[in-house]
Design an enzyme around this catalytic site. Structure first.
Site, PDB file in Angstrom:
ATOM      1  CB  CYS A 184     115.980  23.526  22.718  1.00 20.54           C
ATOM      2  SG  CYS A 184     116.612  23.000  24.278  1.00 20.54           S
ATOM      3  CG  ASP A 215     122.063  19.665  10.406  1.00 20.10           C
ATOM      4  OD1 ASP A 215     121.497  20.621  10.971  1.00 20.10           O
ATOM      5  OD2 ASP A 215     122.885  18.912  10.985  1.00 20.10           O
TER       6      ASP A 215
HETATM    7  N1  LIG Z   1     118.176  15.329  21.646  1.00 14.07           N
HETATM    8  C1  LIG Z   1     119.444  15.296  22.042  1.00 14.07           C
HETATM    9  N2  LIG Z   1     120.003  14.147  22.449  1.00 14.07           N
HETATM   10  C2  LIG Z   1     121.287  14.107  22.873  1.00 14.07           C
HETATM   11  N3  LIG Z   1     122.101  15.191  22.918  1.00 14.07           N
HETATM   12  C3  LIG Z   1     121.600  16.350  22.501  1.00 14.07           C
HETATM   13  C4  LIG Z   1     120.258  16.471  22.037  1.00 14.07           C
HETATM   14  N4  LIG Z   1     120.049  17.744  21.689  1.00 14.07           N
HETATM   15  C5  LIG Z   1     121.198  18.396  21.928  1.00 14.07           C
HETATM   16  N5  LIG Z   1     122.132  17.565  22.421  1.00 14.07           N
HETATM   17  C6  LIG Z   1     123.493  17.966  22.833  1.00 14.07           C
HETATM   18  O1  LIG Z   1     123.676  19.311  22.449  1.00 14.07           O
HETATM   19  C7  LIG Z   1     124.766  19.448  21.542  1.00 14.07           C
HETATM   20  C8  LIG Z   1     124.344  20.376  20.427  1.00 14.07           C
HETATM   21  O2  LIG Z   1     123.376  19.721  19.641  1.00 14.07           O
HETATM   22  P1  LIG Z   1     123.409  19.735  18.052  1.00 14.07           P
HETATM   23  O3  LIG Z   1     122.669  18.516  17.612  1.00 14.07           O
HETATM   24  O4  LIG Z   1     124.791  19.919  17.540  1.00 14.07           O
HETATM   25  O5  LIG Z   1     122.548  21.041  17.784  1.00 14.07           O
HETATM   26  P2  LIG Z   1     122.296  21.820  16.400  1.00 14.07           P
HETATM   27  O6  LIG Z   1     122.553  20.857  15.293  1.00 14.07           O
HETATM   28  O7  LIG Z   1     120.865  22.260  16.498  1.00 14.07           O
HETATM   29  O8  LIG Z   1     123.232  22.986  16.399  1.00 14.07           O
HETATM   30  C9  LIG Z   1     125.087  18.051  21.065  1.00 14.07           C
HETATM   31  O9  LIG Z   1     126.470  17.916  20.894  1.00 14.07           O
HETATM   32  C10 LIG Z   1     124.585  17.167  22.179  1.00 14.07           C
HETATM   33  O10 LIG Z   1     125.592  17.013  23.155  1.00 14.07           O
HETATM   34  O1  LIG Z   2     122.901  29.032   7.301  1.00 14.08           O
HETATM   35  P1  LIG Z   2     122.139  28.601   8.506  1.00 14.08           P
HETATM   36  O2  LIG Z   2     120.738  28.158   8.194  1.00 14.08           O
HETATM   37  O3  LIG Z   2     122.190  29.608   9.602  1.00 14.08           O
HETATM   38  O4  LIG Z   2     122.789  27.282   9.079  1.00 14.08           O
HETATM   39  C1  LIG Z   2     124.138  27.005   9.019  1.00 14.08           C
HETATM   40  C2  LIG Z   2     124.850  27.411  10.254  1.00 14.08           C
HETATM   41  O5  LIG Z   2     124.315  26.747  11.367  1.00 14.08           O
HETATM   42  C3  LIG Z   2     125.306  26.416  12.297  1.00 14.08           C
HETATM   43  C4  LIG Z   2     124.846  27.109  13.547  1.00 14.08           C
HETATM   44  O6  LIG Z   2     125.693  26.989  14.609  1.00 14.08           O
HETATM   45  O7  LIG Z   2     125.298  25.011  12.261  1.00 14.08           O
HETATM   46  P2  LIG Z   2     126.137  23.893  13.036  1.00 14.08           P
HETATM   47  O8  LIG Z   2     126.068  24.294  14.472  1.00 14.08           O
HETATM   48  O9  LIG Z   2     125.415  22.630  12.709  1.00 14.08           O
HETATM   49  O10 LIG Z   2     127.522  23.935  12.485  1.00 14.08           O
HETATM   50  C5  LIG Z   2     126.594  26.984  11.713  1.00 14.08           C
HETATM   51  O11 LIG Z   2     127.744  26.261  11.892  1.00 14.08           O
HETATM   52  C6  LIG Z   2     126.273  27.032  10.255  1.00 14.08           C
HETATM   53  O12 LIG Z   2     127.089  27.909   9.540  1.00 14.08           O
END
Ligand SMILES: Nc1ncnc2c1ncn2[C@@H]1O[C@H](COP(=O)(O)OP(=O)(O)O)[C@@H](O)[C@H]1O
Ligand SMILES: O=P(O)(O)OC[C@H]1O[C@@](CO)(OP(=O)(O)O)[C@@H](O)[C@@H]1O
Length: 397
Positions: free
Chosen positions: A235, A197
């Site tokens: 998105c 992730d």
């Molecule tokens: N498919 C989804 N279902 C429910 N909540 C979502 C979804 N996508 C985004 N969110 C909301 O957006 C926020 C950010 O999503 P997140 O999964 O942390 O994104 P990423 O991992 O891509 O940075 C989550 O805390 C949630 O509240």
């Molecule tokens: O190194 P990349 O691929 O950018 O991904 C890691 C980064 O993605 C992020 C982007 O916001 O992930 P997350 O939101 O899941 O914590 C940063 O926190 C993190 O440092």
């Protein structure tokens, strides 16, 4: 078609100066980091029309009512009996799975990963698989909090800003440590499905990941074979993005920060990502597949799935699967469950999410709280136009 075209870069990909001794995953040297060659590969943008969707927020569309609550809450299971004796071997190794996430920050990667795990757990075909998420942000926080004991130091200058492209090396180090942890747990047989992730937003990063996968799979000392699955989360809806940014401002990076500062910082982070992001394409899929086949000297499996706007955009034409010629039941079963999850994501989870977004904005409009005004002042049309421009300057429109 957009993006640069340079036939040499295909060769750059295939003739990277990578070898097993400088690999991140080395059973003899568990703590080494490789420096894969970072030539930029050709990118043929097949998803460009989707990126244009910024201009058409989709939230005005009613959430379909024909979906019953049951369908929203219980993951779909397949009526298919698992044959427990059928374990798939490739090169005499037991198969495990690695899901490589790709997607800009706040597109839902972590959330959708937890949904996928839920789905795998609920299906009799895959419920014995031990799934684990390896989140690069979490690893970064663990490492940096241990040294500075603060969630995230907000950067005042570009050299302090981890997400500024100038500081890519620091960010790559966290990603490599995360990847190394994933390989380590797979190799120790502590996990069967490892979800990597991170944004994995550049071709160079993805090339590095697949070089590492090949190295893992060809290492004589490793007992397992990793089957790679690329899962791209996109998105494009402005309301979704805005809602997600709001929620991101409460994550561990910003626990000790005022709301407005968190929103501003995350918005800045997004701009950095938009300026560097290259979506995964079929061209890249083919290059990677060719690379794995050459290095592993087998007909290797590779799978590519998309979740777009919480599943409401049909991703079928973008997905692609390459099953090895001697593909066993376990790979077929697992991929079938993942594919089913992708194809039904909106019914299983997406519509519920869209309801939450609608509620959020309804409440937001009725009762325009002072703190939320900060969201409007930062994440507004100007901000979205900037993002659009950044991604266009990066070769996509
Ligand atoms: N498919 C989804 N279902 C429910 N909540 C979502 C979804 N996508 C985004 N969110 C909301 O957006 C926020 C950010 O999503 P997140 O999964 O942390 O994104 P990423 O991992 O891509 O940075 C989550 O805390 C949630 O509240
Ligand atoms: O190194 P990349 O691929 O950018 O991904 C890691 C980064 O993605 C992020 C982007 O916001 O992930 P997350 O939101 O899941 O914590 C940063 O926190 C993190 O440092």
């Amino acid at each position: 078609m957009c993006g640069s075209s340079d036939s040499d870069s295909h060769d750059g990909y295939l003739t990277s100066d990578y070898n097993s001794s400088n690999s991140l995953f080395s059973l003899n040297n568990g703590y080494s980091y490789s420096s894969a060659s970072l030539d930029r590969a050709t990118f043929d943008c097949q998803d460009s029309d989707l990126l244009g969707n910024h201009k058409h927020p989709m939230l005005s569309t009613e959430v379909p009512r024909f979906i019953s609550n049951d369908a929203l809450h219980s993951p779909i299971t397949l009526n298919y009996k698992r044959d427990n004796d059928d374990v798939t071997y490739t090169n005499a190794k037991v198969n495990k799975f690695m899901i490589v996430l790709i997607g800009l920050p706040a597109t839902g990667k972590s959330t959708i990963s937890s949904h996928l795990i839920q789905c795998l757990k609920n299906n009799p075909l895959t419920n014995s698989l031990r799934c684990k998420v390896f989140n690069a942000g979490k690893i970064r926080r663990q490492i940096s909090c241990a040294t500075i004991s603060k969630p995230l130091l907000l950067a005042n200058t570009s050299s302090e800003d981890l997400f500024n492209p100038k500081n890519i090396d620091k960010k790559e180090t966290y990603a490599r440590i995360t990847l190394q942890k994933l390989f380590h747990e797979i190799n120790n047989d502590d996990c069967d499905v490892g979800i990597f992730d991170a944004t994995n937003s550049t071709i160079e990063r993805r090339r590095f990941i697949f070089e590492e996968v090949c190295s893992f799979n060809t290492d004589e000392l490793s007992t397992f074979n990793l089957v790679p699955i690329v899962l791209q989360i996109s998105c494009f809806n402005r309301d979704f993005i805005k809602y997600n940014i709001h929620n991101k401002s409460f994550n561990e990076d910003y626990l000790d920060k005022p709301y407005e500062l968190a929103i501003k910082d995350f918005a800045k982070r997004l701009k950095h990502y938009y300026s560097q992001f290259t979506p995964f394409s079929m061209d890249e899929f083919n290059q990677i597949h060719q690379y794995i086949n050459q290095h592993e000297e087998i007909d290797a499996s590779l799978f590519f799935f998309n979740v777009i706007n919480a599943g409401i955009v049909e991703p079928h034409s973008l997905s692609h699967s390459h099953y090895p010629s001697t593909c066993g039941r376990q790979i077929r079963d697992t991929i079938m469950v993942v594919e089913n999850f992708i194809n039904h994501y909106s019914q299983m989870f997406g519509f519920e999410y869209i309801e939450s977004v609608k509620l959020f904005f309804e409440k937001f409009e009725d009762n325009h709280e002072e703190t939320l005004a900060a969201l409007d002042s930062v994440v507004n049309d100007e901000f979205f136009n900037d993002l659009q421009e950044l991604i266009e300057n990066n070769g996509f429109s």
